[in-house]
Design an enzyme around this catalytic site. Structure first.
Site, mmCIF file in Angstrom:
data_model
loop_
_atom_site.group_PDB
_atom_site.id
_atom_site.type_symbol
_atom_site.label_atom_id
_atom_site.label_comp_id
_atom_site.label_asym_id
_atom_site.label_seq_id
_atom_site.Cartn_x
_atom_site.Cartn_y
_atom_site.Cartn_z
ATOM 1 N N GLY A 1 2.675 6.733 6.564
ATOM 2 C CA GLY A 1 2.807 8.188 6.605
ATOM 3 C C GLY A 1 1.468 8.832 6.914
ATOM 4 O O GLY A 1 0.428 8.195 6.819
ATOM 5 N N GLY B 1 5.134 3.203 5.915
ATOM 6 C CA GLY B 1 6.192 3.935 6.605
ATOM 7 C C GLY B 1 6.675 3.265 7.886
ATOM 8 O O GLY B 1 7.829 3.476 8.298
ATOM 9 N N GLU C 1 0.472 0.564 -0.156
ATOM 10 C CA GLU C 1 0.371 1.753 -1.005
ATOM 11 C C GLU C 1 -0.402 1.513 -2.299
ATOM 12 O O GLU C 1 -0.958 2.455 -2.864
ATOM 13 C CB GLU C 1 1.776 2.289 -1.321
ATOM 14 C CG GLU C 1 2.542 2.821 -0.109
ATOM 15 C CD GLU C 1 3.245 1.728 0.695
ATOM 16 O OE1 GLU C 1 3.176 0.526 0.298
ATOM 17 O OE2 GLU C 1 3.870 2.053 1.716
ATOM 18 N N ASP D 1 7.045 2.579 -1.243
ATOM 19 C CA ASP D 1 8.243 3.422 -1.168
ATOM 20 C C ASP D 1 9.094 3.000 0.038
ATOM 21 O O ASP D 1 9.251 1.829 0.303
ATOM 22 C CB ASP D 1 7.840 4.914 -1.146
ATOM 23 C CG ASP D 1 7.030 5.315 0.074
ATOM 24 O OD1 ASP D 1 6.380 4.432 0.684
ATOM 25 O OD2 ASP D 1 7.040 6.508 0.433
#
Ligand code: QUE
Length: 352
Positions: free
Chosen positions: A66, A116, A139, A147
């Protein structure tokens, strides 16, 4: 429409999504995920489209994750926080749309594929890795959590390997991406480029698309020249990561004392203890959940992290100031109580 992501549809029935922020490793912005979502909805039922290709512009890879630098701004204003929440909602929606897409999607996992980028392509029907693939759920390095459905897909890896990958934020290569079920096919990067050319020049109208595509892939695919690095450690990983508390995992690594376990323990202790404990609970819980349930939990956790000091401190230390010395709110594993962890698995109204 901005050109951060390019879309094309040709006469032969091939559509392409090209992530086009090469200077930022094609990291995903809100505008990009909105546009991708819109196109996938349109292409799902478009009679003139048979195959979708997802690739990255530039030479570095598909996608680094992201657009964390923009997310970092959520620390300072309510409107930026709302933007960040909107980003995660839309990003996860797109990730799920890829799982549910009714036509073949060829994902080019060539070069960097992280966070992502993994989330966007895990659900694709044809995930192709190359000798250039660098895959990671990174992350844990920024005080966040894996995520984009990781509680679903890391649990598709053999044994407890998914926990190891998520908690250590390891970077892995083609053979291990295949081994952990993150990819279906290996071919040389040059052959992947040729395959995509061939796909785009093939007329998909009035043919058995899946059969023909599989045939074309069979002609290009080979085996990685390097064997899996993790497979030899599977037994050790299962032994140490089978526990549902971080303390037991660390204890187990310590009591073994091999080079591998010493190194893994050191890597774990370099992360935010809070992130580690949240992630362990998230991944343990994901085993019993559907893909949709995993994304719903991710959304709640992501929103809670947007109100948490350690996330911004992690991002600051790695991507903003680059001093690599985060000053986390919780410094030691024992500082993070079960109560604090359990509370984080409920939607929060306030508290930073
Ligand atoms: C962990 C992450 C990300 C990361 C580094 C981490 C991530 C991400 C980027 C990134 C890298 C280069 C860029 C950019 C973003 O780095 O998600 O804009 O130019 O997107 O340790 O999760």
């Amino acid at each position: 429409m901005s050109d951060e992501v390019l879309f094309s549809v040709n006469q032969n029935g091939t559509a392409a999504i090209v992530l086009n922020r090469p200077k930022a490793l094609n990291s995903l912005t809100y505008e990009m995920v909105c546009q991708i979502d819109e196109k996938l909805k349109e292409w799902k039922t478009a009679d003139n489209i048979s195959v979708v290709v997802i690739k990255g512009a530039g030479s570095k890879g598909l996608c680094a994750g992201g657009d964390i630098k923009t997310l970092y701004e959520a620390r300072s204003s309510t409107s930026a926080l709302q933007d960040a929440e909107r980003f995660f909602e839309k990003e996860y929606e797109v990730d799920m749309a890829v799982y549910q897409f009714p036509k073949p999607i060829i994902a080019c996992l060539d070069g960097i594929v992280m966070g992502g980028g993994v989330g966007l392509t895990y659900g694709a029907s044809h995930r192709i890795v190359t000798e250039r693939t660098k895959w990671s759920m990174p992350e844990m390095n920024i005080g966040f959590f894996p995520d984009v459905g990781a509680a679903y897909f890391l649990n598709k890896a053999p044994g407890y390997l998914g926990r190891y990958l998520g908690l250590t934020a390891s970077v892995i290569h083609a053979a291990d991406v295949l081994y952990m079920n993150g990819s279906d096919i290996y071919m040389e990067s040059d052959d992947l480029a040729r395959l995509i050319q061939k796909v785009e020049h093939t007329n998909w109208n009035h043919v058995k698309v899946e059969e023909k595509l599989d045939q074309m892939i069979e002609e290009c695919r080979t085996e990685p020249s390097q064997e899996s690095k993790l497979a030899p450690y599977q037994k050790a990983i299962d032994h140490h990561f089978r526990f549902d508390t971080l303390e037991e995992i660390l204890q187990s690594l310590e009591s073994e004392g091999s080079d591998f376990s010493v190194d893994v323990k050191k890597r774990l202790l370099s992360k935010s203890p809070f992130s580690l404990k949240i992630t362990l609970k998230q991944l343990a819980g994901g085993k019993q959940k559907t893909m949709e349930e995993c994304f719903a939990t991710d959304l709640m956790l992501a929103k809670n992290f947007l109100k948490h000091h350690d996330f911004f401190e992690g991002v600051r230390s790695v991507l903003i100031d680059r001093d690599q010395s985060p000053n986390y709110e919780y410094q030691h594993v024992s500082d993070v109580t079960d109560e604090v962890v359990n509370q984080f698995f409920h939607p929060s109204e306030s508290a930073r």
